[in-house]
Design a protein around this motif. Structure first.
Motif: not given
Lengths: 419, 419
Positions: B18-26, B284-291, B297-304
Motif C-alpha cells: 500500500a505504501h509503495i502504491l501510494e507513491k506510484t502513478f501511471p 524470504p526477503g526481510h531486508p528489503v527497502a523502498f525509496g 521508484l527505488v527497490f533494494c532487494l536482497p542479494g540472495n
C-alpha cells in the motif's frame, strides 16, 4: 481421410485436439541469447559449471565461531578478522576467537557455526559478547549444497520462466539451445471485409479477425505474418494460400463453411492439403476445419470474430505451444460457481464468455457475459474466462461448479490475497 | 520519513504494498500501432465508427423468408436471388418467394426471418421446400445490434488483450493511445559477483540476480536496462546509482542490509533518495527497502536470488503494473489444499515455493518444494506457485486450504479440462 466427411461422425473438442496434436511435433532448435530466452523451451541439458556455494559460507550476517567455544552462554570471544562476501579468510580461528562475517562470505578455517548479529553485543574492547550458545553447522551453507559441478540442472522440455533464467545465469549459460518458434501466417476471407488500411465504406465489415488472431498468436510469444484479405476469387485465394502454406501454421478465417460460395476448402485440397476434419461439436465454432500439408498445419476458423477466437483457443493454441516444444499445452482451468443459470443445448461443448470474482474465502464465481451473441466481439474483450459447458450437460443452474479456462485478462487481479 | 527506522515498527507485506502504491502513478501516454498494443493499457476512449452489423444480416447460412409465408410447414417457396456476404440485395421478396442467403449477408427487403439450410430441401425446380415453420426475427441480426456509431466501446484503463485488439480492429483504430512503459534499470552489487561476460573464477558467485530480475521484468512486457555489477567501492556505486535514478524504476539487489560493508543505503541517501522503509515482515526477503527520488521508484532487494525474486513479485511487480496503467496489479490467486505440512514461524508472511496439481474434480493441491533454502534457485525454476502462509498462522498442517499465487509457469496445464 476426413474424420467426419460423413456429418454423422461427430468429433468432440477433445477428440479434435488429440487428432491435431497427433500431427504436431516440436520444431527444430536454435541458439538464442539469455536475454532472448524467456518464454522459449529448452532443447538441451544444462549442467552446473561450479559447486554452489563454491565453498562453505555463512547464511547470515554475524560471527563465525567454533561451536564448542559457545557450549554455554553468555561468553566473550576475540574478533580476529572481518570477512565479507568475496573475501578469502586470512586466518584460522583458534579457541576463544571469532570472525565477523557477512551473508555469503567464506567460513574461516576452524569455524563450524555462525551466530547472528542480533544475538551478540559489541563489548568495545575488540571482543564480542555472545548471548546464546551455538551448535555446529548452524547458519552454515556447505560447498555444493545447492549445485555440484557437472550436475544436470535443467533438462530439454523445460519452459524458460524467470526462475529458469536465474538458473541459466547461475551456470553462466549466455547462449541457450531452444526450440524454434513457428512461422504463423494469418489470412482473412471475404468480399464483405474492409482492411484496416482501406478507406471507410459503410456497407463493409471491418476485418477484426486478422488482428484478433494476431494478438492471440502474439500472446504466445510469436510474431505472425498477416497475409491480408483474400476476396472471393479462386485465383487470388490460391495465391494467398500458397504463401501461407510456406509457413509452419496457416490460420484462415471465414469462407470455410460448406456454403456454395466458399472456395477455401476446395482450393486447399487443390493445393495438396489433406483435410482431416471440418466440423467439431463445439459452440461457438461448429464449422472449423483442420488440415496438413507436409509439416504445415492449416486451421480453417469461422468468419465470425468471436467464434474464430474461441476456436483458436481450443484448437490452434495447444498446437502452437507443442510446436514451440512446450509440455503444458492447455489454458489453466479452475473450478468456479456459476453466478446465474446458463442455457445450453446438449450435444456440443459450449464455451461461455464470463468474468470471474473471488469471495473472501478465495472461492471463484463466474458470471456469464450478458451477451453470448457470437457477433459481439466486445463480450470477448470484457471476459477473463471461458466457462466450459460439457456437451452432455444441457442447461446449468446457478451455483453449479463449472470449469473456467483462464484467459490472459485473468492473470492478474485487483487486490492481493495474503491468505 | 522512514516508516520503520525503528525496527519495532513492523511493516506487513500488505502495508508495504500500500505504501509503495501510494507513491506510484501511471506514467504519461504515447501512441502505438495496433500490432504493438498487446499488453499495454488504453489511455483514451475508443468509439465505434459505424453501426455493426451495418445493416440487418442473416445469422446463418440458409434462406431469407417472410415468416408469414411459413406459418405452417412443410411449404415451398421460389428462390429469387442468391445473396452472399458483401452483396447488396437486388430484389424485394414478394409473398411466396425466398432468397438464398449466407451468414453475415444483407437481408433483402420484404424478408423478416432466416430458415437454416439444414431445415430445407432443394426441390430441383428453383423452389425450396421448408420443413419447419418460421417466426419473425429468427436468425436475423439487426443493424447496430452489436455496436452503434459514436458509442464508446473501450475506456481508459482497459488492458489490451486479444479481445480488445479485436474491438480496436473492429472500429479501425490503427493507432492507439496507451500508457507508456516504465524504463527499468537493474543493478547488482558485490565484490563476490562474477558477471555473465567475466571469465570463470572458482571463488566467485555468478550474478544470477541481474538476469532473473531482467526476466521478471520482461514477463511484464518491459525490456529493462542491465547496469551491471557495482563493486563495493562507494564512488563506483554512486556512478551506477546515478544512471539508474535517471530511469522510472531502479531495482538494486545485494548490498542493502545493515552490515558495516553495505554502502547502498547511505549512497542512495547521499544522492537524494528518500528511503521510506527498509524492512518488511516477509520471508524470504526481510531486508528489503523502498525509496523514491522525484517520480523514480527505488527497490533494494536482497542479494540472495530466491529472496530477490520473491520480493520483486510481492513489491515491485504491482508498482510496475500500476506505472503501465494497469488496474489489476496482483498475481492471480487460487485456493489449494496443502499436500503436506509446512513449518513456518509466525510473525512474517511466508512465501513458499510450490507445485500445483489438479484432481479429477478440478480442485488444486499445492506441494511445497522439498528445498525452501533461499540459496536454491532451482526451487524457483521448478515452482509454478507461491503459497502464502499468513504471518499469523504458524505451521500449516496437510490438507489446510491455502492461497496460492500463480506464477508464469502456472498459466498453462498439461491436459485439457472440458468440465
Amino acid at each position: 481421410m476426413e474424420k467426419n466427411a460423413n456429418p454423422a461422425n461427430r468429433l468432440t473438442v477433445q477428440a479434435a485436439q488429440a487428432h491435431i496434436l497427433e500431427k504436431t511435433f516440436p520444431l527444430g532448435t536454435e541458439s538464442v541469447t539469455l536475454p532472448s530466452s524467456l518464454g522459449r523451451v529448452l532443447a538441451e541439458d544444462i549442467r552446473a559449471n561450479r559447486d554452489l556455494p563454491p565453498y562453505d559460507v555463512s547464511a547470515m550476517d554475524g560471527f563465525a565461531v567454533y561451536a564448542a567455544d559457545l557450549a554455554e552462554a553468555p561468553q566473550s570471544l576475540l574478533v580476529i578478522e572481518d570477512i565479507k562476501a568475496g573475501d578469502t579468510p586470512k586466518m584460522a580461528l583458534q579457541s576463544g576467537q571469532c570472525a565477523r562475517i557477512m551473508t555469503g562470505a567464506s567460513m574461516p578455517a576452524g569455524a563450524d557455526a555462525v551466530v547472528r548479529v542480533e544475538d551478540t553485543r559489541e563489548q568495545g574492547d575488540g571482543r564480542i559478547e555472545f548471548l546464546v550458545s551455538a551448535k555446529p553447522s548452524t547458519d552454515v551453507r556447505y560447498r555444493g549444497e545447492n549445485m555440484r559441478t557437472g550436475e544436470v540442472v535443467l533438462t530439454p522440455g523445460e519452459a524458460v520462466t524467470p526462475g529458469v533464467v536465474g538458473v541459466l545465469a547461475t551456470v553462466k549459460q549466455a547462449q541457450v539451445t531452444v526450440y524454434r518458434k513457428p512461422r504463423v501466417a494469418i489470412l482473412s476471407n471475404g468480399d464483405e471485409l474492409e482492411s484496416l488500411e482501406e478507406s471507410f465504406d459503410p456497407r463493409k465489415i471491418p476485418d477484426a479477425n486478422s488482428y484478433a488472431l494476431m494478438a492471440q498468436v502474439q500472446s504466445l510469444g510469436i510474431e505472425p505474418t498477416l497475409l491480408g484479405i483474400a476476396r472471393d476469387k479462386p485465383d487470388e485465394l490460391a495465391r494467398f494460400l500458397k504463401r501461407g502454406l510456406a509457413c509452419d501454421v496457416l490460420l484462415i478465417s471465414g469462407g470455410t463453411s460448406v456454403g456454395v460460395h466458399d472456395h477455401v476448402r476446395p482450393t486447399l485440397k487443390a493445393l495438396g492439403v489433406d483435410m482431416h476434419f471440418w466440423r467439431v461439436e463445439m459452440r461457438p465454432g461448429h464449422p472449423v476445419a483442420f488440415g496438413t500439408k507436409g509439416q504445415t498445419l492449416v486451421f480453417c476458423l469461422p468468419g465470425n470474430p468471436v467464434s474464430s477466437m474461441v476456436c483458436f483457443e481450443q484448437l490452434a493454441l495447444p498446437a502452437l505451444r507443442r510446436l514451440m516444444g512446450h509440455r503444458h499445452l492447455f489454458r489453466r482451468t479452475i473450478p468456479a460457481r456459476l453466478a446465474q443459470a446458463v442455457k445450453t443445448k446438449p450435444g456440443r461443448t459450449e464455451f461461455i464468455r464470463a468474468t470471474l470474482a473471488r469471495d473472501a474465502s478465495g472461492i471463484y464465481t463466474a458470471t456469464p457475459a450478458a451477451s453470448q451473441s457470437s457477433g459481439d466481439i466486445r463480450s470477448v474483450a470484457r471476459a477473463d474466462a471461458l466457462i466450459v459447458a460439457p456437451a452432455t450437460s444441457g442447461s446449468l443452474s446457478a451455483g453449479t461448479t463449472v470449469t473456467a479456462q483462464l484467459l490472459d485478462a485473468a492473470l492478474f487481479q485487483d487486490a492481493p490475497d495474503m491468505g
